[in-house]
Write an enzyme that holds these catalytic residues in place. Sequence first.
Site, mmCIF file in Angstrom:
data_model
loop_
_atom_site.group_PDB
_atom_site.id
_atom_site.type_symbol
_atom_site.label_atom_id
_atom_site.label_comp_id
_atom_site.label_asym_id
_atom_site.label_seq_id
_atom_site.Cartn_x
_atom_site.Cartn_y
_atom_site.Cartn_z
ATOM 1 N N GLU A 1 -13.169 42.174 -20.613
ATOM 2 C CA GLU A 1 -12.530 40.950 -21.085
ATOM 3 C C GLU A 1 -11.386 41.245 -22.051
ATOM 4 O OE1 GLU A 1 -12.801 38.236 -19.789
ATOM 5 O OE2 GLU A 1 -14.655 38.408 -18.650
ATOM 6 N N TYR B 1 -12.342 32.571 -26.343
ATOM 7 C CA TYR B 1 -12.486 32.863 -24.917
ATOM 8 C C TYR B 1 -13.467 34.011 -24.665
ATOM 9 C CZ TYR B 1 -12.090 35.108 -20.537
ATOM 10 O OH TYR B 1 -12.450 35.723 -19.379
ATOM 11 N N ASP C 1 -9.725 30.228 -20.572
ATOM 12 C CA ASP C 1 -8.530 31.073 -20.562
ATOM 13 C C ASP C 1 -7.399 30.305 -19.868
ATOM 14 O OD1 ASP C 1 -9.370 31.029 -17.962
ATOM 15 O OD2 ASP C 1 -8.802 33.098 -17.576
#
Length: 352
Positions: A41, A124, A142
């Site tokens: 991520e 996020y 996102d």
Amino acid sequence: MTLTGFQTEQFQHDLLYWFERNLRDLPWRKDRDPYKIWVSEIMLQQTRVDTVIPYFERFMQRFPSIDRLAEADLDDVIKQWEGLGYYSRARNLHAGVKEVQENYAGKVPDEPDKILEIKGIGPYTAGAILSIAYDKPEPAVDGNVMRVLSRILHIEDDIQKAKTRKRFEAAIREIISVENPSFFNQALMELGALICSPKSPKCEYCPVVGHCRAKKLGIQELLPVKGKAKPPKPLEMKVALLDRAGKILIRKRPEQGLLAGLWELPNVEGTVDQLLDHLHAAHHISGQIRGKRMEYQHTFSHLQWKMEVYEIEVDELDSSVGEVWVARSELDQYSFPVAFQKILAETNPTCK
DNA sequence: AAATCGTGGAG
DNA sequence: TCTCCAAGATT
């Protein structure tokens, strides 16, 4: 939130049915190790999947676990990140795993309040880890999710504005699948990446087109609303190429700010005279210009470096902290921004 | 709230 | 070529 008439359960089903049959085989989807999800991520922030894949593979070979990353030298972590950009991500990730090592016995916490305190993990990434690795029904909003939802639900808020994300998080909390939040969040992002693209969305292949308010109005191409970015600011930069007995002078950039902690050729923002003054003041080197070797332009999101590279004849030499004379064959031990990689390659006599 | 922080690919 | 932009966080 105006979800009147929105068929939430049918939407969940249509979306998840599509995702289960179309999800890409990505290296961070082989298992649900929170550490791997975390690294992926961070790498994927503002970065394309195809770019990330080789970096992720190498990173996992080098740092297979939280403790292996926590015990690594920051310079080694930066070296693995070289070329990926946004280098504070690597610094924060390294600091973050150290936090997890010290405060949570090496286990990534599964509570929003705790995971959000970890360096480099924002709203996020917290939601992504919590949902994907821990099955927590948390939103992971996102750019994909904002684009998809702005179309599905016809939301015209400017997605560049800070507070807009919260509205989308509220929307997600209304429609997220509590049974499978991991797939739900990933499916929205996958849909944004593969179907509901920024330009020319492939509505004819969209599994949830029947739920899409923007499509119904024919305005899917106009969403999401997004302000224009301002152009990068030009910066005149003079770069010093000092070659002494086959070794060139490099120096480490400050540990904060642009390209923090990476290496570079000595340079100034200003004139050639200022470059010579700087070499004298900062590096205790007296020299003179031999000639301009090359020009190079490099554009960042917010800056444009207009670089002129000068070969410099060294008259007198003293030593200075934070600089290194290094043979070209040893340059690969240091991390360089792409701009300087190009210059070093272009000026390499053995390479041309 | 608006700036800062990289890079390479796509159109 | 040029513009946009890709799974954002930090200050």
